[in-house]
Scaffold this active site. Structure first.
Site, PDB file in Angstrom:
ATOM      1  NE  ARG A 184      -4.236  -1.381   0.805  1.00 22.52           N
ATOM      2  CZ  ARG A 184      -5.769  -1.504   1.428  1.00 22.52           C
ATOM      3  NH1 ARG A 184      -5.697  -0.969   2.459  1.00 22.52           N
ATOM      4  NH2 ARG A 184      -6.116  -2.386   0.994  1.00 22.52           N
TER       5      ARG A 184
ATOM      6  CD  GLN B  16      -2.488   6.065  -3.697  1.00 22.14           C
ATOM      7  OE1 GLN B  16      -2.840   6.441  -4.444  1.00 22.14           O
ATOM      8  NE2 GLN B  16      -2.787   6.103  -2.380  1.00 22.14           N
TER       9      GLN B  16
ATOM     10  CG  ASP C 282      -4.969  -1.886  -3.282  1.00 21.37           C
ATOM     11  OD1 ASP C 282      -5.291  -2.315  -3.253  1.00 21.37           O
ATOM     12  OD2 ASP C 282      -4.904  -0.603  -2.235  1.00 21.37           O
TER      13      ASP C 282
ATOM     14  CB  SER D 156      -8.520  -0.515  -3.126  1.00 15.47           C
ATOM     15  OG  SER D 156      -7.582  -0.220  -1.860  1.00 15.47           O
TER      16      SER D 156
ATOM     17  CE1 TYR E  14      -4.088  -4.950   1.740  1.00 15.96           C
ATOM     18  CE2 TYR E  14      -1.948  -4.744   1.960  1.00 15.96           C
ATOM     19  CZ  TYR E  14      -3.060  -5.332   1.034  1.00 15.96           C
ATOM     20  OH  TYR E  14      -2.735  -4.520  -0.080  1.00 15.96           O
TER      21      TYR E  14
END
Length: 396
Positions: free
Chosen positions: A127, A132, A135, A138, A234
């Site tokens: 992360r 991003q 991901d 997410s 996480y």
């Protein structure tokens, strides 16, 4: 280099790893794209759309598995009952990219390693800012959080918003979100838009401002959580004494709620039990629990994965694979993630592994006949290879 997308074989899986709009960037990068016929149909993407964007559509599984790189939503590890049969189709030097549940099913990763294929597990993406746009956790959590509120709203024998009518005033529903990660924040936002009074709790007090920015009330519980995140961002598993004290404090909040949505999951581990049978017994008749951790054993003691349970007038939903229930947009988001990840690996139209790069290093589970990811090695009870053994550049 040939990239191929097989049909998903996991029961009920409607997503597809690649949508037509993401094919031109791959073709532009010099790749040949193959799609197994019908792969995107359940997600709303017919074969014709893939062909129009430059992909070759084939009904030959042999042509698909002959590709240099396979893109999947669920690779064998995340599809253990059916997907392991596909492991036998893998070959040395092949690349496999998708969700693999390598910490929950490390023995499947070992079988992939024995075939000589290189497996990238997208759940292990660090992360960090650079990752991003790749991901998948997410992206899929966003879909699950949205969908969970809709499921709860349908099951609840109340309307969400406050309404002032000639027949009297309707009080708004009270919604409690346990876990303010991506799924929880999306659930807060969705429930708020529907007009509910929303509260939320998370062991990470740092998310308080995010909850409040979405119009939710952050429930304070002084449990001395300390550092509740691992280095990847996480949630970490806490000890049983922590969860016991958490349940004691949460029971008073849960009893006042109409809808409770739980989202607490720890990668590779059984989900912590946060809502006990005793807490369910203290809830009002007609209340609803939506347990997003059902696939990991559930946050509610009474949850049954994939089933609806009614106990003492309380409905407990244990949905499995919620993103698959919104396959069009879930596939669109997943495809963007996986193509961005593949582009990260490409150099002049070929996969080249830079193991000095954190994204590549953390997601690479198997390579050159061995399991190389330290956390997966730990789950298997084996020693990870020495640094120099995985320090080479690999090209296809």
């Amino acid at each position: 280099m040939i990239v191929a997308v097989p049909r998903e074989s996991f029961p009920g899986e409607r997503r597809v790893a690649l949508v037509p709009a993401m094919i031109p960037p791959l073709v532009k990068a010099g790749l040949e794209v193959r799609i197994e016929a019908g792969a995107g149909l359940q997600a709303g993407y017919p074969d014709e759309q893939y062909a129009d964007k430059g992909a070759t559509v084939t009904d030959s599984a042999d042509e698909i598995y002959a590709a240099d790189c396979l893109l999947l939503v669920r690779t064998a590890g995340a599809n253990p009952e059916v997907g392991e049969a596909t492991v036998e189709r893998l070959r040395e030097g092949q690349y496999l990219i998708g969700m693999a549940d390598p910490l929950g099913q490390p023995e499947v990763a070992q079988k992939v390693a024995e075939r000589g294929a290189s497996l990238f597990a997208l759940e292990l993406l660090p992360r960090i800012t650079r990752a991003q746009s790749m991901d998948v956790l997410s992206s899929m959590a966003t879909v699950a959080g949205y969908r969970s509120v809709l499921l709860g709203a349908v099951a609840l024998p109340k309307m969400f918003p406050m309404l002032m009518t000639a027949a009297g005033t309707v009080a708004p529903a009270r919604v409690f979100i346990v876990g303010a990660g991506v799924a929880g924040l999306q659930a807060i936002s969705t429930a708020k838009r529907l007009g509910a009074v929303v509260s939320a709790y998370d062991v990470r007090s740092a998310v308080k401002e995010q909850v409040q920015s979405l119009g939710g009330k952050f429930v304070e519980m002084d449990l001395g959580a300390g550092d509740a995140e691992d280095r990847g961002g996480y949630a970490k598993a806490m000890d049983e004494d922590f969860y016991r004290r958490q349940r004691e404090m949460m029971s008073r909040v849960v009893a006042e709620m109409d809808l409770v949505i739980t989202t607490a999951a720890v990668p590779g581990k059984k989900a912590p039990t946060l809502v006990t049978a005793e807490m369910v017994a203290g809830m009002r008749t007609g209340s609803v629990i939506v347990d997003l951790a059902a696939e990991r054993g559930g946050n509610c003691e009474l949850t049954k994965p994939g089933e609806t349970v009614v106990e003492g007038g309380v409905t407990i939903l244990g949905p499995a694979n919620l993103p698959s229930e919104v396959p069009f947009h879930a596939s669109q988001m997943y495809a963007k993630n996986i193509v961005t990840f593949l582009q990260h690996l490409l150099d002049d139209g070929q996969v080249k592994l830079d193991l000095e790069d954190e994204i590549t290093r953390e997601t690479l589970v198997t390579h050159e006949g061995r399991v190389v990811q330290p956390r997966v090695c730990e789950a298997l009870g084996i020693e990870p290879p020495a640094d120099e053994s995985t320090d080479s550049e690999s090209t296809e």
